[in-house]
Write an enzyme that holds these catalytic residues in place. Structure first.
Site, PDB file in Angstrom:
ATOM      1  CE  LYS A  80      -3.800   2.056   2.690  1.00  0.00           C
ATOM      2  NZ  LYS A  80      -4.694   1.885   3.875  1.00  0.00           N
ATOM      3  CB  SER A 163      -7.957   3.837   2.883  1.00  0.00           C
ATOM      4  OG  SER A 163      -7.121   3.145   3.817  1.00  0.00           O
ATOM      5  CB  SER A 187      -8.319   0.775   5.575  1.00  0.00           C
ATOM      6  OG  SER A 187      -9.052   1.958   5.436  1.00  0.00           O
TER       7      SER A 187
HETATM    8  N1  GLN Z   1     -13.138   4.378   6.415  1.00  0.00           N
HETATM    9  C1  GLN Z   1     -12.420   4.770   7.600  1.00  0.00           C
HETATM   10  C2  GLN Z   1     -11.951   6.198   7.480  1.00  0.00           C
HETATM   11  O1  GLN Z   1     -12.161   6.793   6.465  1.00  0.00           O
HETATM   12  C3  GLN Z   1     -11.284   3.832   7.872  1.00  0.00           C
HETATM   13  C4  GLN Z   1     -10.070   4.117   7.069  1.00  0.00           C
HETATM   14  C5  GLN Z   1      -8.904   3.263   7.451  1.00  0.00           C
HETATM   15  O2  GLN Z   1      -9.063   2.220   8.088  1.00  0.00           O
HETATM   16  N2  GLN Z   1      -7.720   3.706   7.066  1.00  0.00           N
HETATM   17  O3  GLN Z   1     -11.372   6.744   8.383  1.00  0.00           O
END
Ligand code: GLN
Length: 495
Positions: A80, A163, A187
């Site tokens: 990532k 994400s 994410s």
């Molecule tokens: N969807 C969540 C956010 O936008 C989690 C994102 C994540 O786990 N990096 O914060």
């Protein structure tokens, strides 16, 4: 019998092929690089560096020849783009870091390399890992001139989740055998669910955060995403372990072999079913797939136990106060002075800060910085931030209460399957609400997984979420592996 294509092999099989020299690390790397090129339209990769990849592969081949191969020797992986890497640019999905080249590798990247893994490239993600759909990336994927959405290979008109969207797509489309992701509020689990692959977020502190571009430090955690639990276990074993000099929150626990109990019996396993995860908002197709996975577990000898996680709904406001608060502080480092983007035309220093940050950050990141600064400000701190911290503790206590009656908790990962690109339009709340089932475990710092459980509306994959108590990763992987021996959802391919 025809040999399976290289990209259809799991990490475990590929590692064996490499070690026994039926395929070379260079051949494996070239195969996946060619696939990445051929499937550029999915927007998964944001950085490739063929020369660096092949140099790493040649070094792996030399170690195999010398008989000094590591557990993942020659296995190609992708990361990532939130992990810093010496050989590949790092953007964290942001214009703010355009052209940024790290002088070092993140600990997780370095550990995987130590085990012999070869890096294929970097994968698209939401800007600073903020998002649930990978629609917040400000970076042009490889082969594109401008930012373009990452597409779900099961239906390219849909989002891959976020994400870690690029990570999930790379595995689902067989553009890498396995990848890294990060999970702050879901994410790893949510994109794994939306793309029909397996992912695990370990207990907070298991994997070092050193070199992971920070979003919300008390929640951020790295983990592997792959097709199977068996493959996740191999990667996780290499990724975890203390890093006391570099991440003071990394746990002082030795690295573990997370594959050791994959085949253990599930006889007598008590699986907690939280009533709050099966309420009104859960789509019927998702519920059906989750229910059928739970039936499989009963066949495998497990017992389903009703439990309650009464503050599940509160995890949304709590998370969306705490995560932005930490983000507003973490992101203050992007000021145009130390690294990253700097505005071209400015007056004084303050003007430089303002213009740099106005240009460099996208809308969602700005929204979080503003919310975070607000909830931390004098006069609001007690009303918002402190309250949220108190409820966070109660959410963690609720889990401990539940674990008195069960060994693992199971439920959906997300209320629906992957939605259409642009469907949530400019309504960030729609995205936030979809995080409801992953946020509680994140706030409590617990390990959690997504395991392919079937297909729902539009033939889209559905994941089953498994949540364990602290340090129960091996148990989670064991439960996931047994389900994967009884089902074949994780082996299906969208391409
Ligand atoms: N969807 C969540 C956010 O936008 C989690 C994102 C994540 O786990 N990096 O914060």
């Amino acid at each position: 019998m025809t040999q399976p294509a290289l990209h259809d092999l799991g990490v475990a099989q590929l590692a064996t092929e490499l070690r026994e020299r039926r395929v070379s690390a260079v051949e494996a790397a070239q195969h996946f690089l060619a696939r990445a090129q051929a499937h550029q339209h999915l927007g998964a990769y944001v950085a490739l560096n063929e020369e660096a990849t092949l140099a790493q592969a040649r070094a792996a081949d030399a170690r195999i020849a010398a008989g000094t191969a590591g557990a993942l020797e020659g296995v190609p992986l992708a990361h990532k783009d939130i992990f810093v890497t010496r050989d590949f640019a790092t953007t964290a999905g942001s214009k703010m870091l355009a052209g940024y080249q790290s002088p070092f590798d993140a600990t997780v990247v370095a550990r995987l390399a130590q085990a012999g893994a070869v890096t294929l490239g970097k994968l698209n993600c939401d800007e600073f890992a903020m998002g649930s759909a990978n629609e917040n990336s400000a970076v042009a994927p490889v082969g594109f001139e401008a930012p373009a959405p990452v597409r779900n290979p099961w239906d390219t008109s849909r989002i891959p989740g976020g994400s870690s969207g690029g990570s999930a797509v790379a595995v689902a489309a067989r553009l890498a055998p396995a990848v890294t992701g990060t999970d702050t509020g879901g994410s790893i689990r949510q994109p794994a669910s939306f793309c029909g692959i397996t992912g695990i977020k370990p207990t907070y502190g298991r994997a070092s955060r050193y070199g992971m571009v920070a979003f919300a430090s008390s929640l951020d955690q790295a983990g592997p995403m792959a097709r199977s639990a068996e493959d996740c276990a191999l990667l996780l074993s290499a990724m975890c372990g203390p890093d006391p000099d570099r991440d003071s929150t990394s746990l002082d626990m030795p690295a573990e072999d997370f594959s050791r109990s994959l085949n253990d019996s599930l006889d007598g396993l008590r699986i907690g079913i939280p009533a709050e995860f099966f309420g009104e908002g859960l789509a019927p197709d998702v519920r059906a797939a989750v229910d059928s996975a739970l039936k499989e577990y009963e066949k495998l000898g497990a017992r389903l136990v009703p439990i309650s996680l009464p503050r599940t709904e509160l995890s949304i406001p709590v998370y969306y106060i705490i995560a932005p608060a930490e983000a507003s502080s973490n992101l203050s480092r992007f000021d145009g002075v130390k690294f990253g983007h700097r505005a071209k035309d400015y007056g004084d220093l303050l003007d430089m800060y303002k213009k740099t940050r106005a240009e460099g950050f996208g809308d969602e990141v700005k929204r979080r910085i503003m919310i975070g600064a607000y909830v931390l400000s004098h006069g609001y701190y007690d009303a918002y931030y402190l309250q949220a911290q108190k409820i966070r503790r109660m959410i963690a206590d609720d889990f401990q209460n539940a674990f008195k009656d069960c060994d693992l908790i199971a439920g959906p990962v997300a209320p629906t399957v992957a939605w259409k690109l642009g469907e949530h339009g400019s309504d960030p709340l729609a995205d936030y609400l979809a995080d409801i089932f992953t946020l509680p475990g994140s706030l409590a710092g617990l390990p959690g997984m997504s395991v392919p459980a079937g297909f729902g509306e539009g033939g889209m994959p559905v994941g089953l979420q498994l949540i364990g108590n602290y340090f129960s990763e091996a148990r989670l992987l064991n439960a996931a592996h047994r389900l994967q021996q009884a089902t074949d959802f994780h082996l299906r391919s969208p391409l």
